[in-house]
Design an enzyme around this catalytic site. Structure first.
Site, PDB file in Angstrom:
ATOM      1  N   ASP A 128       0.232   7.784  -0.793  1.00 31.42           N
ATOM      2  CA  ASP A 128       0.551   7.392   0.584  1.00 31.42           C
ATOM      3  C   ASP A 128       0.231   8.498   1.589  1.00 31.42           C
ATOM      4  O   ASP A 128       0.318   9.685   1.279  1.00 31.42           O
ATOM      5  CB  ASP A 128       2.038   7.022   0.680  1.00 31.42           C
ATOM      6  CG  ASP A 128       2.342   6.248   1.947  1.00 31.42           C
ATOM      7  OD1 ASP A 128       1.441   5.558   2.468  1.00 31.42           O
ATOM      8  OD2 ASP A 128       3.489   6.331   2.433  1.00 31.42           O
ATOM      9  N   GLY A 129      -0.126   8.066   2.777  1.00 33.41           N
ATOM     10  CA  GLY A 129      -0.366   9.014   3.870  1.00 33.41           C
ATOM     11  C   GLY A 129      -1.826   9.112   4.292  1.00 33.41           C
ATOM     12  O   GLY A 129      -2.174   9.918   5.162  1.00 33.41           O
ATOM     13  N   ASN A 130      -2.668   8.301   3.701  1.00 34.12           N
ATOM     14  CA  ASN A 130      -4.107   8.343   4.033  1.00 34.12           C
ATOM     15  C   ASN A 130      -4.352   8.052   5.514  1.00 34.12           C
ATOM     16  O   ASN A 130      -5.148   8.723   6.178  1.00 34.12           O
ATOM     17  CB  ASN A 130      -4.878   7.292   3.226  1.00 34.12           C
ATOM     18  CG  ASN A 130      -4.899   7.612   1.739  1.00 34.12           C
ATOM     19  OD1 ASN A 130      -4.526   8.697   1.337  1.00 34.12           O
ATOM     20  ND2 ASN A 130      -5.331   6.647   0.940  1.00 34.12           N
ATOM     21  N   ARG A 171      -2.330   8.212   8.175  1.00 29.73           N
ATOM     22  CA  ARG A 171      -1.848   9.244   9.098  1.00 29.73           C
ATOM     23  C   ARG A 171      -2.716  10.494   9.025  1.00 29.73           C
ATOM     24  O   ARG A 171      -2.972  11.142  10.029  1.00 29.73           O
ATOM     25  CB  ARG A 171      -0.370   9.574   8.784  1.00 29.73           C
ATOM     26  CG  ARG A 171       0.597   8.582   9.412  1.00 29.73           C
ATOM     27  CD  ARG A 171       1.953   8.677   8.780  1.00 29.73           C
ATOM     28  NE  ARG A 171       1.945   8.108   7.435  1.00 29.73           N
ATOM     29  CZ  ARG A 171       2.890   8.336   6.529  1.00 29.73           C
ATOM     30  NH1 ARG A 171       3.899   9.131   6.819  1.00 29.73           N
ATOM     31  NH2 ARG A 171       2.819   7.755   5.351  1.00 29.73           N
ATOM     32  N   TRP A 172      -3.181  10.805   7.843  1.00 30.52           N
ATOM     33  CA  TRP A 172      -4.075  11.971   7.685  1.00 30.52           C
ATOM     34  C   TRP A 172      -5.297  11.813   8.592  1.00 30.52           C
ATOM     35  O   TRP A 172      -5.711  12.750   9.279  1.00 30.52           O
ATOM     36  CB  TRP A 172      -4.511  12.068   6.220  1.00 30.52           C
ATOM     37  CG  TRP A 172      -5.382  13.229   5.894  1.00 30.52           C
ATOM     38  CD1 TRP A 172      -4.986  14.467   5.477  1.00 30.52           C
ATOM     39  CD2 TRP A 172      -6.825  13.265   5.944  1.00 30.52           C
ATOM     40  NE1 TRP A 172      -6.089  15.277   5.272  1.00 30.52           N
ATOM     41  CE2 TRP A 172      -7.223  14.563   5.544  1.00 30.52           C
ATOM     42  CE3 TRP A 172      -7.814  12.336   6.280  1.00 30.52           C
ATOM     43  CZ2 TRP A 172      -8.573  14.942   5.473  1.00 30.52           C
ATOM     44  CZ3 TRP A 172      -9.141  12.717   6.218  1.00 30.52           C
ATOM     45  CH2 TRP A 172      -9.511  14.008   5.820  1.00 30.52           C
ATOM     46  N   SER A 212      -1.069  -2.480  -2.804  1.00 32.76           N
ATOM     47  CA  SER A 212       0.104  -3.302  -3.122  1.00 32.76           C
ATOM     48  C   SER A 212      -0.129  -4.765  -2.748  1.00 32.76           C
ATOM     49  O   SER A 212      -1.062  -5.082  -1.995  1.00 32.76           O
ATOM     50  CB  SER A 212       1.330  -2.773  -2.359  1.00 32.76           C
ATOM     51  OG  SER A 212       1.260  -3.138  -0.996  1.00 32.76           O
ATOM     52  N   GLU A 241       1.526  -6.226  -0.767  1.00 35.28           N
ATOM     53  CA  GLU A 241       1.800  -6.308   0.677  1.00 35.28           C
ATOM     54  C   GLU A 241       0.642  -5.745   1.517  1.00 35.28           C
ATOM     55  O   GLU A 241       0.571  -5.997   2.724  1.00 35.28           O
ATOM     56  CB  GLU A 241       3.084  -5.535   1.023  1.00 35.28           C
ATOM     57  CG  GLU A 241       4.368  -6.200   0.542  1.00 35.28           C
ATOM     58  CD  GLU A 241       4.593  -6.097  -0.956  1.00 35.28           C
ATOM     59  OE1 GLU A 241       4.177  -5.095  -1.560  1.00 35.28           O
ATOM     60  OE2 GLU A 241       5.161  -7.047  -1.533  1.00 35.28           O
ATOM     61  N   ASN A 242      -0.229  -4.959   0.898  1.00 37.65           N
ATOM     62  CA  ASN A 242      -1.293  -4.294   1.667  1.00 37.65           C
ATOM     63  C   ASN A 242      -2.359  -5.261   2.198  1.00 37.65           C
ATOM     64  O   ASN A 242      -3.170  -4.881   3.050  1.00 37.65           O
ATOM     65  CB  ASN A 242      -1.953  -3.168   0.866  1.00 37.65           C
ATOM     66  CG  ASN A 242      -1.076  -1.943   0.699  1.00 37.65           C
ATOM     67  OD1 ASN A 242      -1.139  -1.246  -0.320  1.00 37.65           O
ATOM     68  ND2 ASN A 242      -0.245  -1.641   1.690  1.00 37.65           N
TER      69      ASN A 242
HETATM   70  C1  IPE Z   1       2.716   1.862  -0.646  1.00 41.89           C
HETATM   71  O1  IPE Z   1       2.383   2.421   0.570  1.00 41.89           O
HETATM   72  C2  IPE Z   1       1.548   1.184  -1.258  1.00 41.89           C
HETATM   73  C3  IPE Z   1       0.482   2.052  -1.723  1.00 41.89           C
HETATM   74  C4  IPE Z   1       0.443   3.351  -1.603  1.00 41.89           C
HETATM   75  C5  IPE Z   1      -0.610   1.392  -2.395  1.00 41.89           C
HETATM   76  P1  IPE Z   1       2.547   1.620   1.944  1.00 41.89           P
HETATM   77  O2  IPE Z   1       2.045   2.509   2.996  1.00 41.89           O
HETATM   78  O3  IPE Z   1       1.929   0.286   1.824  1.00 41.89           O
HETATM   79  O4  IPE Z   1       4.111   1.439   2.007  1.00 41.89           O
HETATM   80  P2  IPE Z   1       5.073   1.212   3.261  1.00 41.89           P
HETATM   81  O5  IPE Z   1       4.460   0.142   4.111  1.00 41.89           O
HETATM   82  O6  IPE Z   1       5.141   2.511   3.995  1.00 41.89           O
HETATM   83  O7  IPE Z   1       6.393   0.848   2.669  1.00 41.89           O
HETATM   84  C1  IPE Z   2      -1.829   4.730   1.328  1.00 43.41           C
HETATM   85  O1  IPE Z   2      -2.014   5.316   2.558  1.00 43.41           O
HETATM   86  C2  IPE Z   2      -2.987   3.921   0.854  1.00 43.41           C
HETATM   87  C3  IPE Z   2      -2.721   2.481   0.747  1.00 43.41           C
HETATM   88  C4  IPE Z   2      -1.611   1.903   1.031  1.00 43.41           C
HETATM   89  C5  IPE Z   2      -3.812   1.661   0.300  1.00 43.41           C
HETATM   90  P1  IPE Z   2      -1.633   4.530   3.884  1.00 43.41           P
HETATM   91  O2  IPE Z   2      -2.825   3.794   4.356  1.00 43.41           O
HETATM   92  O3  IPE Z   2      -0.421   3.725   3.677  1.00 43.41           O
HETATM   93  O4  IPE Z   2      -1.348   5.740   4.844  1.00 43.41           O
HETATM   94  P2  IPE Z   2      -0.246   5.778   5.959  1.00 43.41           P
HETATM   95  O5  IPE Z   2       1.073   5.589   5.291  1.00 43.41           O
HETATM   96  O6  IPE Z   2      -0.554   4.700   6.948  1.00 43.41           O
HETATM   97  O7  IPE Z   2      -0.390   7.148   6.536  1.00 43.41           O
HETATM   98 MG    MG Z   3       1.547   4.137   3.922  1.00 43.59          MG
END
Ligand code: IPE
Ligand code: IPE
Ligand code: MG
Length: 252
Positions: A30-32, A34-35, A75, A77-78
Site C-alpha cells: 500500500d501507498g503507491n 500517495r508516493w 483486492s 474492492e480495487n
Molecule cells: C489494500 O489497499 C489493497 C491492496 C494493497 C491490494 P487499499 O488501498 O485498497 O485499501 P484501503 O482502501 O486503504 O482500505
Molecule cells: C496499493 O497502493 C496498490 C493497490 C491497491 C493496487 P494504493 O494505490 O492503494 O496507494 P495509496 O494508498 O492510494 O497511496
Molecule cells: Mg491504498
C-alpha cells in the site's frame, strides 16, 4: 559531529536472527498512489515504482530463505478505481508474469495466485495457468500473489465448496473442523502468516487474509510501499522476533 545525525536506529541484517525467520510473511502493498502524488506524478507511476519494489523484496525473501511471501496486489474492492489505474495494474501484472515465466525455473521460485481469477482477461488467465504449471515442478520459495482477492469472498467461496461436497455426499456438515475448512480456502496447504506487514500508514486489514491472520503479528509502518527497502523488512522481522506470541496461553 557525525553522531548527531543518527536519528533513527538503522536496522540492518545484524538485528535479525536469520535462524528464526517466520515461515511466512504477508505484505499489503500500500501507498503507491500517495508516493506518486507527492512527486506530482500520476498514480499509475506509483504502481510502476511499487512493482519494482516488489521485485527487490521478493528476490531478497528468496535469498534469505523465506518459505512463503504473500502479497496483496489487487483486492476485490480495487475495481472501484478509475479505469486507467486498473488497466495499468493489470498491465504491470502481465509484465511480471511474462518475466516470471522466464526466471522462475532458474530461481526455483514457485508462484501461486490467491483470489478469483475467473474475471481476469484470457491472456492473464493463460499466463497464470502457465506459472502454476511450472510451479508444480519446483520446490523453492513460494510467492503467493493475491489478485481480485477478498478475505470475505474467500470464506464465502470456501463455504460454498464445502456445501457442494456435503450435497455430493463426500462429507457431512458435522465433520467440519477448522483444519478441514482450511482445505477449502484459496490458501489451502500454505501455513498461516506469522507476520503481516502493512506499509503506507493505514492500520487496517482492508479485507486481507481474514481467516489466515487469526494469530499473525501485525507490523505497520508509514513508509510508502515504493520506498520500502530491505532494511524496512529487517525492521519488521526484528520487531516480530521481539514479540511474545502466547496464542491465548500464558508467558512461559
Ligand atoms: C489494500 O489497499 C489493497 C491492496 C494493497 C491490494 P487499499 O488501498 O485498497 O485499501 P484501503 O482502501 O486503504 O482500505
Ligand atoms: C496499493 O497502493 C496498490 C493497490 C491497491 C493496487 P494504493 O494505490 O492503494 O496507494 P495509496 O494508498 O492510494 O497511496
Ligand atoms: Mg491504498
Amino acid at each position: 559531529m557525525k553522531l548527531a545525525f543518527r536519528k533513527k536506529k538503522a536496522y540492518t541484517a545484524g538485528q535479525v536472527d536469520f535462524q528464526r525467520l517466520p515461515r511466512h510473511i504477508a505484505v499489503i502493498l500500500d501507498g503507491n498512489g500517495r508516493w506518486a502524488q507527492r512527486r506530482g506524478l500520476p498514480r499509475t507511476a506509483g504502481h510502476k515504482a511499487g512493482a519494482e519494489t516488489f521485485r527487490t523484496i521478493a528476490t531478497y525473501c528468496r535469498e534469505i530463505g523465506l518459505e512463503h511471501l504473500t502479497v496483496y496486489a489487487f483486492s476485490t474492492e480495487n475495481w472501484k478505481r478509475p479505469r486507467d489505474e486498473v488497466d495499468t495494474i493489470m498491465l504491470l501484472l502481465k509484465r511480471y508474469l511474462l518475466e516470471a515465466l522466464n526466471t522462475m525455473e532458474r530461481d526455483n521460485v514457485r508462484l501461486r495466485f490467491l483470489g478469483d481469477m475467473s474475471v481476469l482477461n484470457d491472456e492473464l488467465r493463460e499466463l497464470v495457468d502457465q506459472c502454476n504449471a511450472i510451479s508444480a515442478r519446483l520446490t523453492g520459495c513460494q510467492c503467493n500473489i493475491c489478485i481480485n482477492y477478498g478475505g470475505r469472498a474467500e470464506i464465502v467461496h470456501a463455504a460454498k465448496m464445502f456445501a457442494e461436497d456435503c450435497i455430493a455426499g463426500s462429507v457431512k456438515p458435522t465433520e467440519l473442523t477448522e483444519n478441514l475448512f482450511e482445505n477449502y480456502i484459496y490458501s489451502s496447504g500454505i501455513p498461516s502468516p506469522e507476520l503481516l506487514i502493512r506499509p503506507g500508514g493505514e492500520q487496517r486489514l482492508s479485507n486481507f487474509l481474514l481467516w489466515q491472520c487469526a494469530y499473525a503479528e501485525f507490523y505497520f509502518t508509514d513508509v510508502l510501499w515504493p520506498d520500502f527497502t530491505k532494511n524496512e523488512l529487517h525492521r519488521a522481522i526484528a520487531a516480530y522476533q521481539q514479540r511474545d506470541r502466547r496464542f491465548g496461553g500464558v508467558k512461559k
